[in-house]
Design an enzyme around this catalytic site. Structure first.
Site, PDB file in Angstrom:
ATOM      1  N   ASP A   9       0.907  -1.175   0.000  1.00  0.00           N
ATOM      2  CA  ASP A   9       0.000   0.000   0.000  1.00  0.00           C
ATOM      3  C   ASP A   9       0.937   1.213   0.000  1.00  0.00           C
ATOM      4  OD1 ASP A   9       0.917  -0.501   2.642  1.00  0.00           O
ATOM      5  OD2 ASP A   9      -0.784   0.550   3.526  1.00  0.00           O
ATOM      6  N   HIS A 241       9.439  -0.592   9.258  1.00  0.00           N
ATOM      7  CA  HIS A 241       8.465  -1.687   9.325  1.00  0.00           C
ATOM      8  C   HIS A 241       8.532  -2.589   8.086  1.00  0.00           C
ATOM      9  CE1 HIS A 241       6.680   0.264  12.775  1.00  0.00           C
ATOM     10  NE2 HIS A 241       6.639   1.395  12.087  1.00  0.00           N
TER      11      HIS A 241
HETATM   12 CA   LIG Z   1       2.856  -0.683   3.991  1.00  0.00          CA
END
Ligand SMILES: [Ca+2]
Length: 304
Positions: A9, A241
């Protein structure tokens, strides 16, 4: 080489993760699939195509889900963290490339069947596309080589709520389907990713690289670190992340994990909470420790 599909995303840490993966010879980059999350799915597709052009890499991009499996968005987009454009307002112009003509979940099904037991899916957004693929074609579950998921917070508090991590909160039902499916899965959650901080000092090296890519990544990451500073004053960096999920796909020894069954709270204020228990099946590998310094050095040696 390990063949991978990245499901993204594309916000800032996705962009860093894509750059890291493209520059890692251990990985054979087969395709990207996009999902809503940090931004809309159309923006995620655009940002993914933009990053691929900046990286000089030609990989097909398949657009996927624009909303969670059941119903409306449960969380806001994350423009305060990733910028209005999702790339720290560093997007310049529209990409020339076009998305490919197949829905992400259908592409995942086709690709897994074409290369049974081979594909690694690195999923760094909400798990909607993968859940849709599993719902449509459950027979792919044993044919997927491995799924590496950035998501969840099993042994630590959440970030977007006290209970949940953003990717899981965005579509808890999708995560519940994927975790319960029995697919071979490693969960790279806040348990480990918040231990991997990229400090502002590293950005100077990118700026000094004399490369457009270095400038671009420095500009967007500066925005991201600013958002972290606003949230956690004095932190002096941002969590890597999504890049850690790529790192774990390249070198599983960067983390250690515990086998747990992970269930997901799908309703109420704790929606998106990931709860681990050690007794029940099916179990997944929950990463609980990371060699943060070794990972950071590996990431920095590859990303630009
Ligand atoms: Ca992401």
């Amino acid at each position: 080489m390990k063949p991978i599909i990245m499901d993204v995303d594309t916000g800032i840490d996705d962009a860093l993760a894509i750059a890291y993966a493209v520059h890692s010879p251990e990985l054979e980059f087969i395709a990207l699939t996009t999902c809503f999350g940090n931004i809309t799915v159309e923006e995620a597709t655009r940002n993914t195509l933009f990053m691929l052009e900046k990286l000089g890499k030609s990989v097909p991009v398949y657009e996927g889900a624009g909303a969670p499996l059941f119903g409306k968005l449960k969380k806001r987009y994350a423009r305060h963290i990733h910028g209005e454009d999702g790339l720290g307002n560093a997007l310049r112009g529209e990409p020339q490339g076009q998305k490919s003509d197949l829905a992400a979940s259908d592409y995942i099904i086709r690709q897994v069947k074409e290369r049974p037991h081979e594909m690694t899916i690195i999923a760094v957004g909400p798990l909607t596309n993968l859940a849709l693929a599993i719902e449509k074609a459950p027979e792919i579950v044993p044919l997927i080589g491995e799924v590496v998921v950035m998501g969840g917070a099993v042994t630590v508090p959440g970030n977007i709520t006290p209970y949940g991590e953003a990717n899981i909160v965005a579509d808890p039902d999708a995560a519940a389907i994927v975790f319960a499916s029995g697919v071979r899965l490693k969960l790279v959650g806040l348990d480990v990713t918040l231990q991997t901080l990229l400090a502002s000092a590293h950005l100077q090296t990118w700026r000094n690289s004399g490369r457009e890519l270095g400038q671009l990544l420095a500009e967007m990451t500066e925005f991201y670190i600013g958002a972290y500073e606003a949230r956690y004053p004095g932190i002096g960096g941002c969590g890597l992340h999504d890049p850690l999920a790529v790192g774990v796909a390249i070198d599983p020894s960067l983390v250690s994990s515990e086998l747990m069954r992970v269930t997901v709270v799908t309703e109420g204020e704790a929606a998106g909470q990931t709860v681990g228990t050690s007794e029940d099946e099916p179990r997944i590998e929950v990463c609980t420790k990371v060699d943060a310094e070794r990972f950071l050095q590996h990431f920095l040696s590859r990303v630009i």
